[in-house]
Each structure stands twice: as structure tokens, then as C-alpha cells.
Design an enzyme around this catalytic site. Structure first.
Site, PDB file in Angstrom:
ATOM      1  N   HIS A 299       1.300  -3.989   9.169  1.00  0.00           N
ATOM      2  CA  HIS A 299       2.715  -3.817   8.877  1.00  0.00           C
ATOM      3  C   HIS A 299       3.461  -3.278  10.090  1.00  0.00           C
ATOM      4  O   HIS A 299       2.888  -2.570  10.927  1.00  0.00           O
ATOM      5  CB  HIS A 299       2.922  -2.849   7.704  1.00  0.00           C
ATOM      6  CG  HIS A 299       2.543  -3.416   6.381  1.00  0.00           C
ATOM      7  ND1 HIS A 299       3.325  -4.321   5.694  1.00  0.00           N
ATOM      8  CD2 HIS A 299       1.448  -3.206   5.600  1.00  0.00           C
ATOM      9  CE1 HIS A 299       2.727  -4.646   4.560  1.00  0.00           C
ATOM     10  NE2 HIS A 299       1.593  -3.983   4.474  1.00  0.00           N
TER      11      HIS A 299
ATOM     12  N   HIS B 283       0.834  -1.203   0.000  1.00  0.00           N
ATOM     13  CA  HIS B 283       0.000   0.000   0.000  1.00  0.00           C
ATOM     14  C   HIS B 283       0.872   1.258   0.000  1.00  0.00           C
ATOM     15  O   HIS B 283       0.608   2.214  -0.728  1.00  0.00           O
ATOM     16  CB  HIS B 283      -0.899   0.016   1.242  1.00  0.00           C
ATOM     17  CG  HIS B 283      -2.165  -0.763   1.108  1.00  0.00           C
ATOM     18  ND1 HIS B 283      -2.180  -2.124   0.920  1.00  0.00           N
ATOM     19  CD2 HIS B 283      -3.468  -0.365   1.152  1.00  0.00           C
ATOM     20  CE1 HIS B 283      -3.442  -2.540   0.863  1.00  0.00           C
ATOM     21  NE2 HIS B 283      -4.247  -1.489   0.982  1.00  0.00           N
TER      22      HIS B 283
END
Length: 308
Positions: free
Chosen positions: A240, A186
Site C-alpha cells: 500500500h 488490513h
């Protein structure tokens, strides 16, 4: 004279003397030059298709399953949340949104070189970034912060008695994604697309014109702020680690910079408004005009001599 308002290369001297008046040349449009511009970059478009195929392959293969032991679960027990920024939204704000901006500029300026090279540049930026990102993901296989719940969806941990390695009993596709933490896709895609847009806007609004308009700088930094907020959401959603988003951001921004400068001059350059191809087109037209005038003059001189 504003750089974006003429169809020729502005000339200036170190002494500040007035430049010679430019040769007026109409901008090439989609109707007049669109097909020829696309054909001249046929190999680039084929390369994009190859990148798409490679990207699909990298997403299909199984990533490296890094060893995860019982003593490593402290940083991997974060909740398994939904994405604040869903995957389908990434190409919308990182690719389609910037292309809309490029199209608006084209409608106002009617320069097919600018539109074509901006679209080609941003597609290369996001696809090259995507291939690099997913290749590293598959090779590293770093577990995500929510790996525990991917591996043990019922909360019952099972480990090997000898190695203490996890024995996952969750959904295979969910576990597969659990080994793709580094770097953040992303984030890298966001900085690749929005970073390219930031470079593009910097050239179009002449942000480095040395006039001190801070408002211009705010416009240039706005896309990067959006990309940064996406990166932060990846940590907040526990998909993440912070190292993943930092690396992804740097990766995307570096690739965006290289791709932009492949097609456009630096925004600080005197020719930073238009792509390199535009100025080559202008130079060719000027050379053709000068050659034609020289030929006409020579023919006139020969005709005059023959009449005597």
C-alpha cells in the site's frame, strides 16, 4: 461509589448532595435474559448476514482497472513481498481477541446486555468498514506499489505502442489484487475492531474519571498502537501507499466510534460503564417495583377501609 459495582443508575446533583440509595436489581445473565435479548435484536443480526453477503460480492467482482502507463511505473516497481500480517490473522486480532475481552468482563460482571451489545457492536464495526473499504477499492482501482511485478512477473514489461498502457501477462488473480490499493483493508479492519475495543476499555476502566491515572490511558491506547503497527507493515511490505493506510485508519476509527456510541454511552459519561440497554432495564425494573408497591399499598388501604 464505583459505577461498575451497582445494578442501578447512580443519581447525583449539581450541588454534590448524596444521591438516594439505588434499588438493588440483579444483573440480567445469558441464562435469564440471553434469548430475549437476542430476539429483540433479530433484525440487527439479519443485517449482519446481509453485510457478509455484500462483502463476499464485493470481493468476487472485478475492480476498476485504472490506466497504468509506462511513465507511471516509477512508484509501482517495489518488490512483491509476502504479508507480514497475513489476511487470516486480521479477524483473529481485530474481532476474536476483543470478543475474548468482552467475555472475560461478562464472567466477572454477569451482564448479558454488555456482552451482547459489545459483540454486536464490534461485528457491525468491522463489517460496515469492510463493505465501505471494498466498495471504494473496486471503484477506485488504484494500483499497488508492487503492481509492476504483478503485471510482469518475469520482469519483461510490455506496453501498448499507442497508449503506452501496460499489457499484463501475469496471473489474473494476482493482477486483480494489484488494483485494490486504496484504501488499505488490513488497516481499516484493524482500526475498526481494535478502535472499538479501545472505546470499550475506556468505558470499563473509567479512563476519564479526572483522577489523572495515566496508566489507564496506556491501556486504552494499546489496541490503537497495534492497529498502527499493522498499518505501517502494509507500507513496509509495499502492498500500500501511505495515503491508503492513512485513509483506511481514519475510516475504521470513525466507523468504530459511531458503532460504539450506538450501543454505549461515551466513556466520559457518568453512565459510561454499561450499555444504554442496561440502564433502560434498570429503569423498567424500578418502575415495576414502584408500581407494585403502590398497588400493594392501595390494596392494603382498601382492605383496611372495608374492615371498618
Amino acid at each position: 461509589m464505583h459505577r461498575g459495582d451497582e445494578g442501578s443508575v447512580p443519581a447525583s446533583s449539581a450541588t454534590g448532595a448524596r444521591a438516594d440509595p439505588p434499588v438493588c436489581t440483579p444483573f440480567p445473565t445469558i441464562r435469564s435474559h440471553g434469548a430475549s435479548v437476542a430476539r429483540s435484536h433479530a433484525y440487527d443480526w439479519l443485517a449482519l448476514l446481509l453485510l457478509v453477503a455484500v462483502e463476499g460480492l464485493l470481493n468476487a467482482i472485478e475492480p476498476f482497472h485504472r490506466f497504468v502507463g509506462a511513465g507511471m511505473m516509477t512508484d509501482l516497481r517495489y518488490p512483491l513481498k509476502t504479508n507480514t500480517v497475513p489476511l487470516w490473522a486480521v479477524p483473529i486480532y481485530a474481532v476474536i481477541g476483543p470478543i475474548i475481552v468482552f467475555t472475560i468482563i461478562y464472567v466477572r460482571r454477569r451482564n448479558v446486555y454488555d456482552l451482547h451489545h459489545a459483540v454486536l457492536g464490534i461485528l457491525f464495526s468491522v463489517l460496515i468498514t469492510g463493505v465501505i473499504t471494498d466498495a471504494i477499492k473496486d471503484a477506485v482501482g488504484r494500483p499497488r506499489p508492487n503492481f509492476f511485478w504483478r503485471c510482469f512477473p518475469d520482469g519483461i514489461a510490455v506496453f501498448d505502442n499507442v497508449t503506452t498502457g501496460v499489457i499484463c501477462h501475469g496471473d489474473a488473480s494476482v493482477i486483480k489484487e494489484g488494483h485494490k490499493s486504496f484504501p488499505s483493508g488490513h488497516t481499516s479492519w484493524s482500526f475498526a475492531g481494535l478502535g472499538f475495543l479501545s472505546w470499550y476499555l475506556a468505558g470499563k476502566i473509567t479512563v476519564f474519571d479526572r483522577r489523572g491515572h495515566v496508566a489507564k490511558l496506556c491501556i486504552v491506547l494499546a489496541p490503537l498502537l497495534v492497529a498502527a503497527m499493522v498499518a505501517i507493515s502494509r507500507v513496509d511490505d509495499y502492498w500500500h501507499h501511505w495515503q491508503d493506510v492513512c485513509t483506511g485508519g481514519i475510516l475504521g476509527l470513525v466507523v468504530a466510534s459511531v458503532c460504539y456510541l450506538q450501543f454505549f454511552p461515551a466513556p466520559s459519561d457518568d453512565k459510561g460503564f454499561w450499555p444504554h440497554a442496561h440502564f433502560r432495564y434498570i429503569a423498567e425494573r424500578q418502575n415495576e417495583s414502584q408500581t407494585r408497591r403502590a398497588t400493594e399499598l392501595l390494596e392494603a388501604m382498601e382492605a383496611g377501609g372495608g374492615g371498618q
